[in-house]
Each structure stands twice: as C-alpha cells, then as structure tokens.
Design a protein around this motif. Structure first.
Motif, short mmCIF file in Angstrom:
data_model
loop_
_atom_site.label_atom_id
_atom_site.label_comp_id
_atom_site.label_asym_id
_atom_site.label_seq_id
_atom_site.Cartn_x
_atom_site.Cartn_y
_atom_site.Cartn_z
N ILE A 123 -23.10 -8.69 22.78
CA ILE A 123 -22.24 -8.63 23.96
C ILE A 123 -21.58 -7.25 24.06
CG2 ILE A 123 -20.11 -9.52 24.98
CD1 ILE A 123 -22.44 -11.36 25.48
N ASN A 124 -21.10 -6.73 22.94
CA ASN A 124 -20.44 -5.43 22.91
C ASN A 124 -21.37 -4.32 23.40
OD1 ASN A 124 -18.09 -3.85 22.21
ND2 ASN A 124 -19.27 -3.10 20.46
N GLU A 125 -22.65 -4.41 23.06
CA GLU A 125 -23.63 -3.39 23.49
C GLU A 125 -23.88 -3.44 24.99
OE1 GLU A 125 -27.12 -3.98 21.12
OE2 GLU A 125 -26.05 -3.52 19.26
N LYS A 126 -23.61 -4.57 25.61
CA LYS A 126 -23.84 -4.73 27.06
C LYS A 126 -22.73 -4.08 27.90
CE LYS A 126 -27.59 -6.91 26.48
NZ LYS A 126 -28.82 -6.18 26.69
N THR A 159 -10.30 -20.26 11.81
CA THR A 159 -11.45 -19.66 12.49
C THR A 159 -10.99 -18.59 13.48
OG1 THR A 159 -12.79 -21.65 12.24
CG2 THR A 159 -13.43 -20.14 13.99
N LYS A 160 -9.93 -18.87 14.20
CA LYS A 160 -9.41 -17.89 15.16
C LYS A 160 -8.97 -16.61 14.46
CE LYS A 160 -7.72 -21.32 18.44
NZ LYS A 160 -6.53 -21.95 19.03
N GLU A 161 -8.23 -16.76 13.39
CA GLU A 161 -7.73 -15.58 12.67
C GLU A 161 -8.88 -14.76 12.10
OE1 GLU A 161 -5.00 -17.20 9.82
OE2 GLU A 161 -3.52 -17.68 11.37
N MET A 162 -9.86 -15.42 11.52
CA MET A 162 -11.00 -14.71 10.97
C MET A 162 -11.83 -14.08 12.08
SD MET A 162 -14.37 -16.19 8.98
CE MET A 162 -14.27 -17.62 10.01
N GLY A 163 -12.12 -14.85 13.11
CA GLY A 163 -12.99 -14.39 14.18
C GLY A 163 -12.42 -13.26 15.01
N TRP A 164 -11.15 -13.41 15.45
CA TRP A 164 -10.57 -12.38 16.31
C TRP A 164 -10.50 -11.04 15.60
CZ3 TRP A 164 -10.82 -12.06 21.15
CH2 TRP A 164 -10.65 -13.16 21.98
N SER A 165 -10.33 -11.05 14.30
CA SER A 165 -10.27 -9.77 13.58
C SER A 165 -11.60 -9.04 13.61
CB SER A 165 -9.82 -10.00 12.13
OG SER A 165 -10.83 -10.68 11.39
N LEU A 166 -12.68 -9.74 13.93
CA LEU A 166 -14.01 -9.12 13.97
C LEU A 166 -14.51 -8.84 15.39
CD1 LEU A 166 -15.68 -11.26 11.16
CD2 LEU A 166 -14.79 -8.93 10.99
N VAL A 167 -13.76 -9.26 16.39
CA VAL A 167 -14.16 -9.01 17.77
C VAL A 167 -13.95 -7.53 18.07
CG1 VAL A 167 -13.67 -9.52 20.20
CG2 VAL A 167 -13.63 -11.36 18.50
N PRO A 168 -15.00 -6.83 18.53
CA PRO A 168 -14.87 -5.39 18.82
C PRO A 168 -13.75 -5.12 19.84
CG PRO A 168 -17.16 -6.04 18.84
CD PRO A 168 -16.35 -7.30 18.76
N THR A 169 -13.06 -4.01 19.66
CA THR A 169 -11.95 -3.63 20.53
C THR A 169 -12.36 -3.60 21.99
OG1 THR A 169 -11.00 -2.32 18.75
CG2 THR A 169 -10.21 -1.85 20.96
N LYS A 170 -13.56 -3.12 22.28
CA LYS A 170 -14.01 -3.06 23.67
C LYS A 170 -14.03 -4.43 24.34
CE LYS A 170 -17.61 -0.12 22.64
NZ LYS A 170 -18.97 0.33 22.88
N LEU A 171 -14.18 -5.47 23.55
CA LEU A 171 -14.25 -6.82 24.12
C LEU A 171 -12.88 -7.43 24.38
CD1 LEU A 171 -17.21 -8.45 22.16
CD2 LEU A 171 -17.19 -7.59 24.50
N HIS A 172 -11.87 -7.03 23.63
CA HIS A 172 -10.57 -7.65 23.83
C HIS A 172 -9.47 -6.67 24.15
CE1 HIS A 172 -8.99 -6.65 19.83
NE2 HIS A 172 -10.15 -7.01 19.35
N GLY A 173 -9.76 -5.39 24.10
CA GLY A 173 -8.81 -4.37 24.53
C GLY A 173 -7.69 -4.03 23.59
N LYS A 174 -7.64 -4.64 22.42
CA LYS A 174 -6.58 -4.34 21.46
C LYS A 174 -7.22 -3.97 20.13
CE LYS A 174 -3.57 -7.74 23.55
NZ LYS A 174 -2.98 -9.05 23.41
N PRO A 175 -6.68 -2.95 19.46
CA PRO A 175 -7.23 -2.61 18.14
C PRO A 175 -7.03 -3.75 17.15
CG PRO A 175 -5.30 -1.27 18.63
CD PRO A 175 -5.58 -2.11 19.84
N ALA A 176 -8.02 -3.96 16.30
CA ALA A 176 -7.92 -5.00 15.27
C ALA A 176 -6.85 -4.60 14.28
CB ALA A 176 -9.26 -5.19 14.58
N VAL A 177 -6.08 -5.56 13.84
CA VAL A 177 -5.01 -5.30 12.88
C VAL A 177 -5.49 -5.61 11.49
CG1 VAL A 177 -2.66 -5.89 12.21
CG2 VAL A 177 -3.29 -5.83 14.62
#
Length: 81
Positions: A32-35, A63-81
C-alpha cells in the motif's frame, strides 16, 4: 465494491498482525505504501479512507500498539514513536 475490497485488505493486514505473522502484515503495508507516490487523488482517498482508517478495527490493544508502530509514516501522517 472497491471500498469493501480495501476494507477486506485492511482486515487481512490486521489479522496477520493478530496472528503474529508480522512479515506478511508488513508486506501488505509495504504494498500500500508503494502505491501512494503515484496514486490518483481518488486512489489516495480509497487508501486513506478504506484501508488506513479501517486498519486495526476491533483489534486488541496489543495488536494496535504493535501494528501502528509499523505503519509507514506516509500512510498515517505521523512519525512512529
């Protein structure tokens, strides 16, 4: 129909995280990020609204905590913490 397919893909990503298959979930996120860079505005909307906003829907907090930390910044607009 396309909206339900994007939501199903988001569900598949969440399920992969939930079942511990991080490599598979990461490959879905990477796809998705590549698209995004070449996405038409309507495609971007589908990714944003029907994929990203649907990710981790009804998932456990772990699952949310683990997963959101791996979502690329371009997809959610916030840098991973």
């Amino acid at each position: 129909m396309a909206t339900s397919k994007m939501e199903a893909f988001a569900n598949a990503t969440t399920q992969a995280f939930s079942s511990g298959n991080i490599a598979l979930a990461q490959s879905y996120l990477d796809y998705i990020n590549e698209k995004l860079p070449n996405a038409h505005p309507k495609e971007f909307e589908f990714i944003d609204v029907y994929y990203v906003e649907h990710l981790f829907w009804q998932a456990s907090q772990k699952t949310k905590e683990m997963g959101w930390s791996l979502v690329p910044t371009k997809l959610h607009g916030k840098p991973a913490v």
